[in-house]
Motif scaffolding. Sequence first.
Motif, PDB file in Angstrom:
ATOM      1  N   LEU A  46      14.897  10.848  -4.838  1.00 31.52           N
ATOM      2  CA  LEU A  46      14.674   9.738  -4.039  1.00 31.52           C
ATOM      3  C   LEU A  46      16.195   9.687  -3.232  1.00 31.52           C
ATOM      4  O   LEU A  46      16.065   9.487  -1.744  1.00 31.52           O
ATOM      5  CB  LEU A  46      14.319   8.673  -4.464  1.00 31.52           C
ATOM      6  CG  LEU A  46      13.630   7.468  -3.221  1.00 31.52           C
ATOM      7  CD1 LEU A  46      12.936   8.480  -1.878  1.00 31.52           C
ATOM      8  CD2 LEU A  46      13.212   6.590  -4.282  1.00 31.52           C
ATOM      9  N   GLU A  47      16.617   9.724  -3.652  1.00 33.06           N
ATOM     10  CA  GLU A  47      17.644   8.982  -3.221  1.00 33.06           C
ATOM     11  C   GLU A  47      18.935  10.448  -2.332  1.00 33.06           C
ATOM     12  O   GLU A  47      19.395   9.752  -0.969  1.00 33.06           O
ATOM     13  CB  GLU A  47      19.815   8.793  -4.549  1.00 33.06           C
ATOM     14  CG  GLU A  47      19.548   7.575  -5.204  1.00 33.06           C
ATOM     15  CD  GLU A  47      20.279   7.483  -5.959  1.00 33.06           C
ATOM     16  OE1 GLU A  47      20.321   8.592  -6.517  1.00 33.06           O
ATOM     17  OE2 GLU A  47      20.003   5.965  -6.794  1.00 33.06           O
ATOM     18  N   ALA A  48      18.481  11.451  -2.910  1.00 29.47           N
ATOM     19  CA  ALA A  48      19.112  12.315  -2.161  1.00 29.47           C
ATOM     20  C   ALA A  48      18.397  12.861  -0.514  1.00 29.47           C
ATOM     21  O   ALA A  48      19.147  12.834   0.452  1.00 29.47           O
ATOM     22  CB  ALA A  48      18.235  14.519  -2.703  1.00 29.47           C
ATOM     23  N   TYR A  49      16.887  13.071  -0.704  1.00 29.29           N
ATOM     24  CA  TYR A  49      16.375  12.754   0.438  1.00 29.29           C
ATOM     25  C   TYR A  49      16.125  11.652   1.081  1.00 29.29           C
ATOM     26  O   TYR A  49      16.313  12.102   2.716  1.00 29.29           O
ATOM     27  CB  TYR A  49      14.761  13.489   0.028  1.00 29.29           C
ATOM     28  CG  TYR A  49      15.110  14.954  -0.962  1.00 29.29           C
ATOM     29  CD1 TYR A  49      15.547  16.550  -0.366  1.00 29.29           C
ATOM     30  CD2 TYR A  49      14.241  15.195  -2.413  1.00 29.29           C
ATOM     31  CE1 TYR A  49      15.556  17.133  -1.019  1.00 29.29           C
ATOM     32  CE2 TYR A  49      14.193  16.359  -2.433  1.00 29.29           C
ATOM     33  CZ  TYR A  49      14.866  17.142  -2.356  1.00 29.29           C
ATOM     34  OH  TYR A  49      14.679  18.694  -3.089  1.00 29.29           O
ATOM     35  N   SER A  50      16.675  10.579   0.701  1.00 24.22           N
ATOM     36  CA  SER A  50      16.627   9.237   1.719  1.00 24.22           C
ATOM     37  C   SER A  50      17.791  10.097   2.304  1.00 24.22           C
ATOM     38  O   SER A  50      18.457   9.381   3.470  1.00 24.22           O
ATOM     39  CB  SER A  50      17.025   7.855   0.614  1.00 24.22           C
ATOM     40  OG  SER A  50      15.964   7.957  -0.271  1.00 24.22           O
ATOM     41  N   TRP A  51      19.480  10.304   1.623  1.00 26.11           N
ATOM     42  CA  TRP A  51      20.590  10.623   2.640  1.00 26.11           C
ATOM     43  C   TRP A  51      20.222  11.905   3.890  1.00 26.11           C
ATOM     44  O   TRP A  51      20.751  11.505   4.396  1.00 26.11           O
ATOM     45  CB  TRP A  51      21.671  10.642   1.682  1.00 26.11           C
ATOM     46  CG  TRP A  51      22.839  11.069   1.846  1.00 26.11           C
ATOM     47  CD1 TRP A  51      23.603  10.301   2.005  1.00 26.11           C
ATOM     48  CD2 TRP A  51      23.354  12.642   2.582  1.00 26.11           C
ATOM     49  NE1 TRP A  51      25.164  10.785   3.494  1.00 26.11           N
ATOM     50  CE2 TRP A  51      24.409  12.044   2.918  1.00 26.11           C
ATOM     51  CE3 TRP A  51      22.646  13.558   3.155  1.00 26.11           C
ATOM     52  CZ2 TRP A  51      25.500  13.218   3.973  1.00 26.11           C
ATOM     53  CZ3 TRP A  51      23.817  14.572   3.154  1.00 26.11           C
ATOM     54  CH2 TRP A  51      24.107  14.784   3.988  1.00 26.11           C
ATOM     55  N   GLN A  52      19.157  12.527   3.317  1.00 30.13           N
ATOM     56  CA  GLN A  52      19.082  13.380   3.813  1.00 30.13           C
ATOM     57  C   GLN A  52      18.923  13.004   5.409  1.00 30.13           C
ATOM     58  O   GLN A  52      19.251  13.673   6.323  1.00 30.13           O
ATOM     59  CB  GLN A  52      18.289  14.540   3.830  1.00 30.13           C
ATOM     60  CG  GLN A  52      18.932  16.073   2.726  1.00 30.13           C
ATOM     61  CD  GLN A  52      18.454  17.499   2.489  1.00 30.13           C
ATOM     62  OE1 GLN A  52      18.051  18.204   1.533  1.00 30.13           O
ATOM     63  NE2 GLN A  52      16.827  16.977   2.878  1.00 30.13           N
ATOM     64  N   PHE A  53      17.461  12.292   4.914  1.00 29.12           N
ATOM     65  CA  PHE A  53      16.609  11.639   5.899  1.00 29.12           C
ATOM     66  C   PHE A  53      17.203  10.677   6.998  1.00 29.12           C
ATOM     67  O   PHE A  53      17.722  10.972   8.555  1.00 29.12           O
ATOM     68  CB  PHE A  53      15.971  11.030   5.642  1.00 29.12           C
ATOM     69  CG  PHE A  53      14.874  10.486   6.373  1.00 29.12           C
ATOM     70  CD1 PHE A  53      14.176  11.009   8.086  1.00 29.12           C
ATOM     71  CD2 PHE A  53      14.338   9.454   6.999  1.00 29.12           C
ATOM     72  CE1 PHE A  53      13.177  10.837   8.268  1.00 29.12           C
ATOM     73  CE2 PHE A  53      13.244   8.998   7.716  1.00 29.12           C
ATOM     74  CZ  PHE A  53      12.871   9.154   8.718  1.00 29.12           C
ATOM     75  N   ALA A  54      18.037  10.747   6.144  1.00 26.66           N
ATOM     76  CA  ALA A  54      19.250   9.388   7.338  1.00 26.66           C
ATOM     77  C   ALA A  54      20.191  10.051   8.227  1.00 26.66           C
ATOM     78  O   ALA A  54      20.532   9.602   9.150  1.00 26.66           O
ATOM     79  CB  ALA A  54      19.691   8.530   6.606  1.00 26.66           C
ATOM     80  N   ASN A  55      21.100  11.360   7.484  1.00 24.17           N
ATOM     81  CA  ASN A  55      21.777  11.910   7.687  1.00 24.17           C
ATOM     82  C   ASN A  55      22.125  13.179   8.601  1.00 24.17           C
ATOM     83  O   ASN A  55      22.342  13.664   9.260  1.00 24.17           O
ATOM     84  CB  ASN A  55      23.297  11.990   6.943  1.00 24.17           C
ATOM     85  CG  ASN A  55      23.316  10.407   6.539  1.00 24.17           C
ATOM     86  OD1 ASN A  55      23.997   9.980   7.281  1.00 24.17           O
ATOM     87  ND2 ASN A  55      22.902  10.328   5.291  1.00 24.17           N
ATOM     88  N   LEU A  56      21.040  14.433   8.001  1.00 28.13           N
ATOM     89  CA  LEU A  56      20.778  15.293   8.266  1.00 28.13           C
ATOM     90  C   LEU A  56      19.244  15.553   9.328  1.00 28.13           C
ATOM     91  O   LEU A  56      19.821  16.609  10.344  1.00 28.13           O
ATOM     92  CB  LEU A  56      20.337  16.117   7.327  1.00 28.13           C
ATOM     93  CG  LEU A  56      21.587  16.305   6.332  1.00 28.13           C
ATOM     94  CD1 LEU A  56      21.373  17.294   5.443  1.00 28.13           C
ATOM     95  CD2 LEU A  56      23.285  16.724   7.357  1.00 28.13           C
ATOM     96  N   TRP A  57      18.198  14.919   8.616  1.00 22.88           N
ATOM     97  CA  TRP A  57      17.208  14.456   9.946  1.00 22.88           C
ATOM     98  C   TRP A  57      17.391  15.297  11.406  1.00 22.88           C
ATOM     99  O   TRP A  57      17.132  15.623  12.167  1.00 22.88           O
ATOM    100  CB  TRP A  57      16.449  13.942   8.939  1.00 22.88           C
ATOM    101  CG  TRP A  57      14.821  13.538  10.269  1.00 22.88           C
ATOM    102  CD1 TRP A  57      14.649  12.597  10.942  1.00 22.88           C
ATOM    103  CD2 TRP A  57      13.798  14.626  10.060  1.00 22.88           C
ATOM    104  NE1 TRP A  57      13.467  13.266  11.707  1.00 22.88           N
ATOM    105  CE2 TRP A  57      12.951  14.341  11.000  1.00 22.88           C
ATOM    106  CE3 TRP A  57      13.521  15.656   9.810  1.00 22.88           C
ATOM    107  CZ2 TRP A  57      11.419  15.033  11.156  1.00 22.88           C
ATOM    108  CZ3 TRP A  57      12.298  16.025  10.049  1.00 22.88           C
ATOM    109  CH2 TRP A  57      11.658  16.312  10.818  1.00 22.88           C
ATOM    110  N   PRO A  58      18.573  13.542  12.000  1.00 26.42           N
ATOM    111  CA  PRO A  58      18.212  13.397  13.458  1.00 26.42           C
ATOM    112  C   PRO A  58      19.311  15.213  13.512  1.00 26.42           C
ATOM    113  O   PRO A  58      19.865  15.334  14.947  1.00 26.42           O
ATOM    114  CB  PRO A  58      19.522  12.761  13.453  1.00 26.42           C
ATOM    115  CG  PRO A  58      19.554  11.789  11.793  1.00 26.42           C
ATOM    116  CD  PRO A  58      18.800  13.299  10.891  1.00 26.42           C
ATOM    117  N   LYS A  59      20.217  16.235  12.723  1.00 20.90           N
ATOM    118  CA  LYS A  59      20.677  17.214  13.379  1.00 20.90           C
ATOM    119  C   LYS A  59      20.177  18.672  13.033  1.00 20.90           C
ATOM    120  O   LYS A  59      19.805  19.380  13.484  1.00 20.90           O
ATOM    121  CB  LYS A  59      21.717  16.522  13.282  1.00 20.90           C
ATOM    122  CG  LYS A  59      23.173  16.163  12.581  1.00 20.90           C
ATOM    123  CD  LYS A  59      23.984  16.410  11.795  1.00 20.90           C
ATOM    124  CE  LYS A  59      24.832  14.766  11.976  1.00 20.90           C
ATOM    125  NZ  LYS A  59      25.728  15.472  11.585  1.00 20.90           N
TER     126      LYS A  59
END
Length: 514
Positions: free
Chosen positions: A4-17
């Motif tokens: 959950l922490e890993a994918y929350s970070w992905q959503f915040a940092n990688l999803w926009p890219k």
Amino acid sequence: RNRLEAYSWQFANLWPKTTHRMLIGISPTRSVGVNPELRDEWKEILRENRPISNASNREVRELDLTPFLGGSAVYLRFRDSHPEDGWGAAVGEVVVRADGKEVARFTPPAESEKPFLYDSGGSGTSPGSGGHRFADNDRRFVYKIVPPEGTKRLIASVDIWNQFEVSAQGREPARTHVEVPNAYMRDYAIANRAMAFWLDPNVKEERVLMERIMSDVEPYTPYLGWFAQDVAGEFGGTELASRHGVYILAADWFENMSVFSAARASVEPPKAPPVPKLENKVYVTFVMSEGDNLQYNQHAMRRLWDDPARGRVPITWTTTPLLLEAAPGILGYYQRTATPNDVLIAGPSGAGYINPDPWPDATFGMFARQTRRYMLRTGMNTVHILNRIDGQNIPLSESKARFYAAIVLPKGLFMSWENRSRSMMLKEGVPLSVLREANSAAGIRRAIEEAVRDWDGKSPKFVSVGLLAWNVTPSHLASAVENLDPAVKIVRGDHYFDLMRKAHSPGPRKGRQE
């Protein structure tokens, strides 16, 4: 960090890219079978010999594991006692006591189970029925219990049901499955600059993140991959995706999609044979499952297709018209090599796997139009629908029936997957038939015999039988329909609905010649 922490970070940092044209749901690891290296000494301690699939034998049973003490641990294995039909051991809460003192208590699929799960063995889990783990067909699972030193008596109280075989041993057994890094679908995700994630729709916190991701894409966005917890994940995940206007393509085991989707291929549906004359018969059609499943098209369906008995009995093969985009070469192969007794239909539930009723009416027209478009391009004219809320089959609502009737324009609709078949004409004039599940040759035969027994003989009767692709082959089907009652007529799915329409159409007026 947890996922959950890993994918929350992905959503915040990688999803926009990354691209928002698709969502990719694939596990970081996968379970693979291994060759046993340790000697197994399993001793059976409990078995259900009756063919039970409805949990009617559910109860808490006490298992005496004392004879297996002496080593560092005791191992408890659960398997399917009737592996041919796919309703194996289902286990809820497990409580273990050593000399009367509780040393373990867990209910799958909760986190409390993990320290005790020695070998998942390809089993699945579900939050239904209070939470449970199940092992169907040739699957199994093994728990490892470490009793306190000096334990004299070890008792496991197990909430168990359906068709189970329980064994135990006191030395470490061979593992049948291990976890390895998962490379499936990574090529396609990378080629499209898509973000991959693996969240459980049945875990509240992870579901919230899934909803945030799905809320951030346009209606009719594909979700390629699958869900944690297999069947339970399928029910919860498909409903969740449908509520956000997202459709599913099961593809977590698909190989080389970046190549298959880019390769050009001829797609030309075969010409259908003439519709047989309507008679006063019991009309039966057989519908093969797994139409939502791209990797099934690539692997298991090809094995079924190569069965030498294919073509002897009419089979309606569910698939997805989106193979036109994902793997046109695979679709073209099935079209070119189909016999007159093979017909491909769309499903479930059209151009993508969805539950229609949870999908918002405001955007369902888009799904219906895409379904119509892809069915026309692939020559499909019939749809199989799965419509569930909270994991339970529900009837198709009037609003969704109107969308299918007015926009998709199918010859007919197959529906659900239940313990009896029902056929009817919708108000919109479209025939609908609920599939009666059959998981074995004996189940097929039983379904036909029941249909004949319940027929009044006054008018044609229509019965659709759903075949579980993981259990039933064309050879099984061919053997099951030998020496049928003369009242039975087996037809393709498209002909089934042609005949059903004719049977329900108004008769000729007086003086009119046919």
